[in-house]
Scaffold this active site. Structure first.
Site, PDB file in Angstrom:
ATOM      1  N   HIS A   1      48.346  19.080 -19.964  1.00 25.34           N
ATOM      2  CA  HIS A   1      49.075  17.806 -19.885  1.00 25.34           C
ATOM      3  C   HIS A   1      49.088  17.314 -18.446  1.00 25.34           C
ATOM      4  CE1 HIS A   1      50.451  17.724 -24.020  1.00 25.34           C
ATOM      5  NE2 HIS A   1      50.715  19.018 -23.908  1.00 25.34           N
TER       6      HIS A   1
ATOM      7  N   SER B   1      44.440  40.531 -11.213  1.00 25.15           N
ATOM      8  CA  SER B   1      45.430  40.456 -12.289  1.00 25.15           C
ATOM      9  C   SER B   1      46.546  39.468 -11.975  1.00 25.15           C
ATOM     10  CB  SER B   1      46.071  41.826 -12.527  1.00 25.15           C
ATOM     11  OG  SER B   1      45.136  42.722 -13.043  1.00 25.15           O
TER      12      SER B   1
END
Length: 184
Positions: A102, A144
């Site tokens: 968005h 990570s």
């Protein structure tokens, strides 16, 4: 009558996606999942594997190269553009790769999309989020829990939120990935 048929088709497509992502992709057979991926995504390379729980959205825009490993509970989103994953790419568990998001500056919360390109020999560690419009260069490593918001140069190591340069990879990248653990 026409609107009823359109709604019925929408229900069918949604149910098909539900079956694929929530049932079939949890079946403990690499052979079956590879068979299903070949029929769901634009292209699925030789000797590539997907572990249980991989979710695919708009598979017609997703391409996966040879000898690529996509671990458990990875999300591959092709709704906002092409998602191209190269050869010998290792994507660890719980990674989300988005081609649609968005627009935070739009008054009406509209969606915007862009392609994501992951080149050969990229290693994406667990729980990484990759946002639309990103290219990750050949041989790069993403640490990570990183959030990748912009392009990553080849053979670099990036990490953090947002992901920033933390090192250089020193490898000739001669390996071929082949990982198919039982019941995963």
């Amino acid at each position: 009558m026409k609107s009823f048929l359109v709604k019925l088709l929408g229900v069918f497509v949604s149910f098909k996606g539900y079956l694929f992502n929530n049932w079939l992709m949890y079946f403990p057979s690499h052979t079956l999942r590879a068979f299903l991926m070949k029929r769901t995504v634009k292209s699925f390379g030789k000797e590539s594997s997907v572990l249980m729980g991989v979710e695919v959205r708009a598979g017609r825009n997703v391409s996966i190269g040879n000898n690529t490993i996509i671990n458990q509970k990875v999300l591959l989103d092709g709704r906002g553009g092409k998602l191209v994953i190269g050869n010998n790419v290792d994507i660890a568990q719980e990674t989300n790769i988005w081609t649609l998001e968005h627009d935070v500056h739009d008054d009406y919360h509209v969606s915007k999309g862009a392609d994501v390109i992951i080149e050969d020999y990229v290693w994406i560690a667990s729980r990484v989020t990759i946002l639309p419009g990103v290219t990750i260069g050949r041989g790069a490593v993403v640490a990570s829990n990183s959030v990748v918001t912009k392009n990553v140069e080849p053979l670099t190591i990036v990490g953090g939120v947002p992901a920033k340069l933390i090192g250089q990879r020193k490898s000739n990248l001669l390996y071929k990935l082949n990982y198919r653990p039982l019941f995963r």
